[in-house]
Design an enzyme around this catalytic site. Structure first.
Site, mmCIF file in Angstrom:
data_model
loop_
_atom_site.group_PDB
_atom_site.id
_atom_site.type_symbol
_atom_site.label_atom_id
_atom_site.label_comp_id
_atom_site.label_asym_id
_atom_site.label_seq_id
_atom_site.Cartn_x
_atom_site.Cartn_y
_atom_site.Cartn_z
ATOM 1 N N TYR A 1 0.745 -1.218 0.062
ATOM 2 C CA TYR A 1 0.179 0.236 -0.282
ATOM 3 C C TYR A 1 0.973 1.132 -0.412
ATOM 4 C CZ TYR A 1 -3.691 -3.081 1.286
ATOM 5 O OH TYR A 1 -4.404 -4.482 2.013
ATOM 6 N N HIS B 1 -0.078 -12.255 1.637
ATOM 7 C CA HIS B 1 -0.891 -11.306 0.588
ATOM 8 C C HIS B 1 -0.700 -11.791 -1.102
ATOM 9 C CE1 HIS B 1 -1.378 -6.403 -0.056
ATOM 10 N NE2 HIS B 1 -2.632 -7.145 -0.259
#
Length: 333
Positions: free
Chosen positions: A56, A140
């Site tokens: 992110y 992830h």
């Protein structure tokens, strides 16, 4: 705000979580002051679960979230981050990141689910956040890396968990089938399920949610608005579904659900947030929150009373699957 325990772990999360991808400049710039104010507003509202990742904003989300939480009592909140994408120097920068975040691309992402990659990623996250530990670590998006993720990354996380370094471990993905494999075949405690148990998509009932129940494990629901189609009281043409323009038939179905919501005195986004809690294995809904105003709206939606009769009517009209659990997983005092 009610706490829910990750089964068979010492970690408990609030039913509503703060998703920090947007304060990493997802799609547009978020001023640093707004990011801090959003975290502060979430804290004031009782939210105590915060989720971030190196992906992110090429670390910006972790930097900002860590700075905003650093003065808070560490034992009073839960923070999760992710492994699988190492951040390494970018030898050929173009100026701006190409994966949806408005940040400089001096770094780039490098897939790595090896033991060394996991350990390095966690160390880097702790350095960026300035925190002493992570409570939950997820793999992830290991979609194309099952073998290394299952055989190297997850055992490494399990070792850290068993040593007490991490409280709980799991995986986060936009699909449910592989998440079910992580629950059935690995040491994962929890999965982050994106968009697969919503008012428009209950496919997780075919795999990951039965696996969670069978093995006494838990799930966090994200993407509950399916990229926006369920985020407004009245869906409209041109809105997004799973990151693309929503097909007309899905817009019509969302509108039909919205009409049923109105007859029960609630709204489509409030129902979309409450729906995942119909399943007992889902202990949390996490939403991206960019500003204090967004935090306030999400908390207000979370606090709305949703009558159980809504789910009965949606099942009866064929707008959600008939095997959606009849009882609510979430209750309020």
């Amino acid at each position: 705000m009610r706490l829910r325990q990750i089964q068979n772990t010492p970690v408990a999360v609030t039913e509503l979580g703060f998703g920090a991808s947007v304060i990493g400049n997802l799609y547009r710039v978020t001023p640093a002051d707004d990011a801090t104010a959003a975290v502060d507003a979430a804290w004031d509202a009782g939210i105590r679960y915060f989720d971030t990742a190196p992906h992110y904003g090429l670390g910006l989300s972790e930097l900002r979230l860590g700075a905003a939480l650093r003065h808070r009592p560490r034992d009073e909140y839960v923070i999760s981050s992710k492994v699988g994408r190492l951040l390494v120097p970018n030898e050929e920068p173009h100026g701006v990141d190409t994966e949806g975040f408005v940040v400089r691309d001096d770094l780039r992402r490098q897939w790595d689910f090896s033991r060394d990659g996991v350990l390095r990623s966690i160390e880097d996250t702790l350095e960026r956040t300035g925190l002493d530990r992570l409570d939950i670590v997820y793999l992830h998006d290991p979609d194309d890396h099952w073998r290394q993720a299952a055989e190297e990354a997850m055992p490494t996380l399990a070792e850290l968990r068993d040593q007490g370094v991490i409280g709980a471990i799991g995986a986060g993905m936009n699909q449910s089938a592989m998440l079910a494999r992580f629950l059935r075949e690995t040491a994962a405690d929890i999965v982050m399920l994106a968009g697969r148990y919503t008012l428009l998509d209950q496919s997780a009932l075919d795999d990951v949610l039965p696996a969670a129940q069978e093995h006494g494990k838990s799930a966090v629901a994200v993407g509950v608005f399916n990229s926006g189609l369920l985020s407004r009281d009245r869906p409209a043409e041109g809105m997004k579904y799973d990151y693309q323009e929503a097909p007309p038939e899905l817009v019509a179905r969302a509108l039909a659900i919205a009409e049923v919501c109105a007859t029960h005195g609630t709204t489509l986004p409030a129902a979309a947030m409450a729906f995942p809690h119909t399943h007992p294995s889902i202990i949390n809904v996490t939403l991206g929150m960019r500003t204090p105003e967004q935090v306030g709206r999400n908390v207000e939606l979370h606090d709305q009373h949703i009558p159980d009769g809504l789910w009965d009517d949606l099942r009866a009209q064929g707008l959600i699957r008939s095997d959606v659990p009849a009882e609510r997983g979430r209750g309020r005092e």
